[in-house]
Design a protein around this motif. Structure first.
Motif, mmCIF file in Angstrom:
data_model
loop_
_atom_site.group_PDB
_atom_site.id
_atom_site.type_symbol
_atom_site.label_atom_id
_atom_site.label_comp_id
_atom_site.label_asym_id
_atom_site.label_seq_id
_atom_site.Cartn_x
_atom_site.Cartn_y
_atom_site.Cartn_z
ATOM 1 N N SER A 53 37.260 -14.761 12.956
ATOM 2 C CA SER A 53 37.144 -16.202 12.698
ATOM 3 C C SER A 53 35.786 -16.758 13.091
ATOM 4 C CB SER A 53 38.244 -16.951 13.452
ATOM 5 O OG SER A 53 38.113 -16.762 14.845
ATOM 6 N N ARG A 54 34.989 -15.983 13.811
ATOM 7 C CA ARG A 54 33.659 -16.466 14.193
ATOM 8 C C ARG A 54 32.656 -15.321 14.103
ATOM 9 N NH1 ARG A 54 33.713 -16.388 20.447
ATOM 10 N NH2 ARG A 54 35.512 -15.061 20.799
ATOM 11 N N VAL A 55 31.498 -15.644 13.544
ATOM 12 C CA VAL A 55 30.413 -14.678 13.371
ATOM 13 C C VAL A 55 29.253 -15.123 14.251
ATOM 14 C CG1 VAL A 55 28.846 -13.564 11.755
ATOM 15 C CG2 VAL A 55 31.153 -14.202 11.020
ATOM 16 N N ILE A 56 28.820 -14.232 15.118
ATOM 17 C CA ILE A 56 27.738 -14.533 16.054
ATOM 18 C C ILE A 56 26.510 -13.741 15.627
ATOM 19 C CG2 ILE A 56 27.035 -14.488 18.479
ATOM 20 C CD1 ILE A 56 30.056 -14.496 19.171
ATOM 21 N N VAL A 57 25.411 -14.447 15.359
ATOM 22 C CA VAL A 57 24.211 -13.817 14.808
ATOM 23 C C VAL A 57 22.966 -14.298 15.542
ATOM 24 C CG1 VAL A 57 25.244 -13.622 12.518
ATOM 25 C CG2 VAL A 57 23.890 -15.644 13.076
ATOM 26 N N ARG A 58 21.882 -13.538 15.335
ATOM 27 C CA ARG A 58 20.584 -14.004 15.826
ATOM 28 C C ARG A 58 20.125 -15.207 15.005
ATOM 29 N NH1 ARG A 58 17.370 -8.291 15.881
ATOM 30 N NH2 ARG A 58 17.888 -8.490 13.666
ATOM 31 N N THR A 65 36.575 -21.411 3.523
ATOM 32 C CA THR A 65 35.710 -22.434 4.125
ATOM 33 C C THR A 65 34.728 -21.790 5.095
ATOM 34 O OG1 THR A 65 37.390 -24.166 3.888
ATOM 35 C CG2 THR A 65 35.729 -24.482 5.612
ATOM 36 N N LEU A 66 33.489 -22.249 5.028
ATOM 37 C CA LEU A 66 32.436 -21.745 5.908
ATOM 38 C C LEU A 66 31.797 -22.917 6.637
ATOM 39 C CD1 LEU A 66 30.722 -19.261 6.802
ATOM 40 C CD2 LEU A 66 29.145 -19.839 4.921
ATOM 41 N N LEU A 67 31.706 -22.802 7.971
ATOM 42 C CA LEU A 67 31.074 -23.811 8.814
ATOM 43 C C LEU A 67 29.923 -23.181 9.579
ATOM 44 C CD1 LEU A 67 34.326 -25.400 10.251
ATOM 45 C CD2 LEU A 67 32.669 -26.627 8.837
ATOM 46 N N ALA A 68 28.802 -23.888 9.659
ATOM 47 C CA ALA A 68 27.628 -23.412 10.396
ATOM 48 C C ALA A 68 27.256 -24.414 11.472
ATOM 49 C CB ALA A 68 26.468 -23.182 9.434
ATOM 50 N N ASP A 69 26.229 -24.064 12.256
ATOM 51 C CA ASP A 69 25.752 -24.907 13.363
ATOM 52 C C ASP A 69 26.866 -25.192 14.362
ATOM 53 O OD1 ASP A 69 23.402 -24.946 11.936
ATOM 54 O OD2 ASP A 69 23.675 -26.970 11.144
ATOM 55 N N VAL A 70 27.720 -24.204 14.593
ATOM 56 C CA VAL A 70 28.846 -24.360 15.508
ATOM 57 C C VAL A 70 28.424 -23.901 16.902
ATOM 58 C CG1 VAL A 70 31.197 -23.638 16.043
ATOM 59 C CG2 VAL A 70 30.523 -24.040 13.666
ATOM 60 N N THR A 71 28.686 -24.727 17.884
ATOM 61 C CA THR A 71 28.365 -24.373 19.272
ATOM 62 C C THR A 71 29.633 -23.930 19.995
ATOM 63 O OG1 THR A 71 28.718 -26.619 20.087
ATOM 64 C CG2 THR A 71 26.497 -26.068 19.291
ATOM 65 N N ILE A 98 33.388 -19.424 10.929
ATOM 66 C CA ILE A 98 32.295 -20.192 11.513
ATOM 67 C C ILE A 98 31.140 -19.269 11.868
ATOM 68 C CG2 ILE A 98 33.908 -21.893 12.439
ATOM 69 C CD1 ILE A 98 33.412 -20.690 15.233
ATOM 70 N N VAL A 99 29.935 -19.808 11.843
ATOM 71 C CA VAL A 99 28.726 -19.065 12.206
ATOM 72 C C VAL A 99 28.130 -19.702 13.456
ATOM 73 C CG1 VAL A 99 26.418 -18.353 11.491
ATOM 74 C CG2 VAL A 99 28.275 -18.404 9.816
ATOM 75 N N GLN A 100 27.885 -18.852 14.463
ATOM 76 C CA GLN A 100 27.273 -19.282 15.714
ATOM 77 C C GLN A 100 25.990 -18.495 15.938
ATOM 78 O OE1 GLN A 100 31.297 -18.589 17.767
ATOM 79 N NE2 GLN A 100 30.473 -20.298 18.954
ATOM 80 N N ALA A 101 24.918 -19.197 16.271
ATOM 81 C CA ALA A 101 23.603 -18.567 16.410
ATOM 82 C C ALA A 101 23.176 -18.502 17.869
ATOM 83 C CB ALA A 101 22.566 -19.323 15.592
ATOM 84 N N GLU A 115 23.468 -13.371 25.250
ATOM 85 C CA GLU A 115 24.115 -14.617 24.850
ATOM 86 C C GLU A 115 25.250 -14.351 23.869
ATOM 87 O OE1 GLU A 115 21.489 -18.233 24.080
ATOM 88 O OE2 GLU A 115 20.034 -16.589 23.940
ATOM 89 N N ALA A 116 25.028 -13.420 22.954
ATOM 90 C CA ALA A 116 26.053 -13.095 21.961
ATOM 91 C C ALA A 116 27.311 -12.555 22.631
ATOM 92 C CB ALA A 116 25.513 -12.070 20.958
ATOM 93 N N LEU A 117 27.143 -11.650 23.592
ATOM 94 C CA LEU A 117 28.294 -11.075 24.284
ATOM 95 C C LEU A 117 29.021 -12.136 25.105
ATOM 96 C CD1 LEU A 117 29.936 -8.554 24.921
ATOM 97 C CD2 LEU A 117 28.330 -8.062 26.791
ATOM 98 N N ALA A 118 28.255 -12.979 25.780
ATOM 99 C CA ALA A 118 28.875 -14.045 26.573
ATOM 100 C C ALA A 118 29.639 -15.007 25.682
ATOM 101 C CB ALA A 118 27.802 -14.789 27.372
ATOM 102 N N MET A 119 29.084 -15.348 24.534
ATOM 103 C CA MET A 119 29.761 -16.248 23.607
ATOM 104 C C MET A 119 31.027 -15.599 23.056
ATOM 105 S SD MET A 119 28.225 -18.238 20.293
ATOM 106 C CE MET A 119 27.304 -19.404 21.300
ATOM 107 N N ALA A 120 30.957 -14.316 22.751
ATOM 108 C CA ALA A 120 32.131 -13.598 22.235
ATOM 109 C C ALA A 120 33.278 -13.629 23.239
ATOM 110 C CB ALA A 120 31.756 -12.165 21.893
ATOM 111 N N ASN A 121 32.948 -13.563 24.526
ATOM 112 C CA ASN A 121 33.975 -13.534 25.580
ATOM 113 C C ASN A 121 34.416 -14.913 26.052
ATOM 114 O OD1 ASN A 121 34.248 -10.730 25.783
ATOM 115 N ND2 ASN A 121 32.513 -10.559 27.200
#
Length: 482
Positions: A287-292, A369-375, A391-394, A400-406
């Motif tokens: 449900s969430r994609v974390i990218v650079r 549905t695709l949402l971007a700029d999600v914090t 959702i896309v999270q940058a 930061e990516a690992l911390a956000m995933a957890n």
């Protein structure tokens, strides 16, 4: 005129004398009623439980290999009636017909592994502290089981509970979701059609009060549940009052980290499949994609293109790849999540509004549905939506990516797409999830443990060899032989 279905008890449909009824409708066409079903109370639940209690001694006394042979006949019946059951599932749950067929195929595959456990109900022998003594352990059935299942996988999830319970020598009552009662009843009817002793496997229909009556029944010795974390907590609390064990597979907020993948195109393909099968109504859905941050434009464009190719519609129609949501409450819930996300500052890239025109007017349709700029602080980044929303999270760094995933209460499954073995290893070691996938989507295999950590799971994982630890007790035996 709608057909009326009783509970399935002792090998037959049984209609209570003074039944209360509820209906089940086609989510692609709410005007199509699939049947009327018993809203079972304590008396109806007690009848089903009494039946499996009566059948328990004989079934427990049947050897594991003989149980496997009987259950194999049940699987043959399921395979023979696969098309029939798949059409019932699509009409009642909403998913495209091919997904329903695949679900039944997956159910049979997992069950085939479980039947082998009939030959592997092993204890162990060890040295005794005393001379002339043997010390060993044996596995014994835990006792009558209640299986409470959701509407998103109305065949696969019950099979993940019923086959392990039955092969280990237990009898069981299935309580399917009130949104998919016909699929649950038909499944139990089919499994009973080829030699399964009467009363070993029963089914009762109803809602929350039916499930509570099962959980509270004094003869039920184990409860296996799949559903929301809130419902799981409630069941766990009720079961604790009787010191009864619980196996609960609950919610998820599953991340996919895309970090210099071997192929961006392949990563997007895997994520879209994992996110939008069953219209996103999967506990294992990404449900969430974390990218650079540097990759956000590229990945948004790739996702927008892929999602535009999904075709919503009635799951019985050819070419449909995105069925309706299963009920009106779910449609309202998903729509509300998206609206609040936009209000919090998320950017709507694609979709976002229920489909209500033309062929969609009578159903519960919501587009991909695709949402971007999600914090990470936004509700939609923390709570399970259970719908076709990605959702896309940058972030700047992998840490930061690992911390956000957890940074959610859930820990069911997670994926990473990377060609850097070091990054993959750090992710596998650091992610708080029961299942981890590297360079492919969150699809579990038929012989591997299935379960989560944190608020996603309690008890041994279902599927694979670990599940027999839930459905059996260990008995220690000391034998003085000289």
């Amino acid at each position: 005129m709608a057909e009326y279905y009783g509970n399935f008890i002792g090998g037959n449909y049984v209609t209570p004398r003074r039944a209360s009824w509820f209906d089940s409708v086609n989510p692609a066409n709410r005007e199509e009623c699939l049947g009327m079903f018993v809203d079972s109370g304590r008396q109806e639940v007690a009848e089903a439980v009494d039946s499996i209690v009566s059948a328990a001694p004989q079934w427990a006394g049947t050897s594991g290999t003989e149980r496997a042979a009987i259950l194999q006949m049940a699987l043959v019946a399921l395979a023979e009636r696969k098309e029939e059951l798949a059409r019932v599932m699509t009409r009642e749950q909403g998913k495209p017909l091919q997904e329903s067929l695949n679900e039944i195929g997956k159910s049979i595959s997992e069950a085939q592994f479980m039947l082998g456990e009939g030959y592997r109900l092993n204890g162990y022998t060890t040295m005794s502290e005393k001379p002339g003594t043997w010390a060993q352990t044996v596995r014994v059935p835990v006792g009558p089981v209640a299986a409470i299942t959701p509407w998103n996988f109305p065949v696969l999830t019950p099979m993940r509970k019923l086959m392990p319970a039955l092969i280990t020598g237990n009898t069981a009552v299935l309580k399917p979701s009130e949104y998919t009662p016909l699929t649950g009843l038909k499944l139990v009817e089919i499994l009973n059609s080829r030699g399964l002793p009467k009363g070993v496997l029963n089914a009762v229909t109803g809602g929350r009060s039916t499930g509570e009556a099962l959980v509270k029944h004094h003869a039920i010795k184990a409860i296996t549940f799949t559903g929301s974390t809130a419902a799981g907590r409630s069941i766990y609390k009720l079961a604790a009052e009787r010191l009864v064990r619980v196996q609960a597979e609950m919610g998820g907020k599953n991340p996919a980290v895309v970090w210099d993948p071997p192929s961006m195109q392949e990563a997007v393909k895997h994520i879209v499949s994992a996110a939008f099968l069953c219209s996103g109504q999967r506990c294992t859905a990404i449900s969430r994609v974390i990218v650079r941050k540097a990759d956000t434009a590229e990945i948004e464009q790739a996702f927008a293109a892929a999602l535009s190719e999904l075709r919503p519609g009635n799951g019985l129609e050819n070419g449909v790849t995105l069925g309706p949501l299963t009920n009106e409450a779910q449609l309202s819930k998903v729509s509300g999540f998206v609206q609040r996300a936009v209000q919090e500052g998320a950017r709507l890239v694609l979709g976002g509004e229920p489909l209500k025109e033309g062929e969609f007017a009578k159903g519960f349709f919501f587009p991909a549905t695709l949402l971007a700029d999600v914090t990470g602080e936004m509700e939609i980044a923390r709570e399970e939506v259970f719908g076709p929303v990605l959702i896309v999270q940058a972030v700047e760094t992998f840490e930061e990516a690992l911390a956000m995933a957890n940074n959610v209460e859930y820990g069911l499954t997670a994926a990473i797409f990377t060609k850097d073995l070091s990054v993959a290893g750090r992710f596998v070691d650091g992610i708080q999830a029961g299942m981890v996938h590297v360079n492919h989507g969150t699809a579990p295999e038929s012989h591997m443990p299935f379960g989560g950590v944190k608020a996603s799971g309690v008890g041994p994982g279902s599927v694979g060899p670990t599940t027999k630890d839930f459905f059996t007790d260990i008995k220690s035996v000391y034998l003085k032989h000289s």
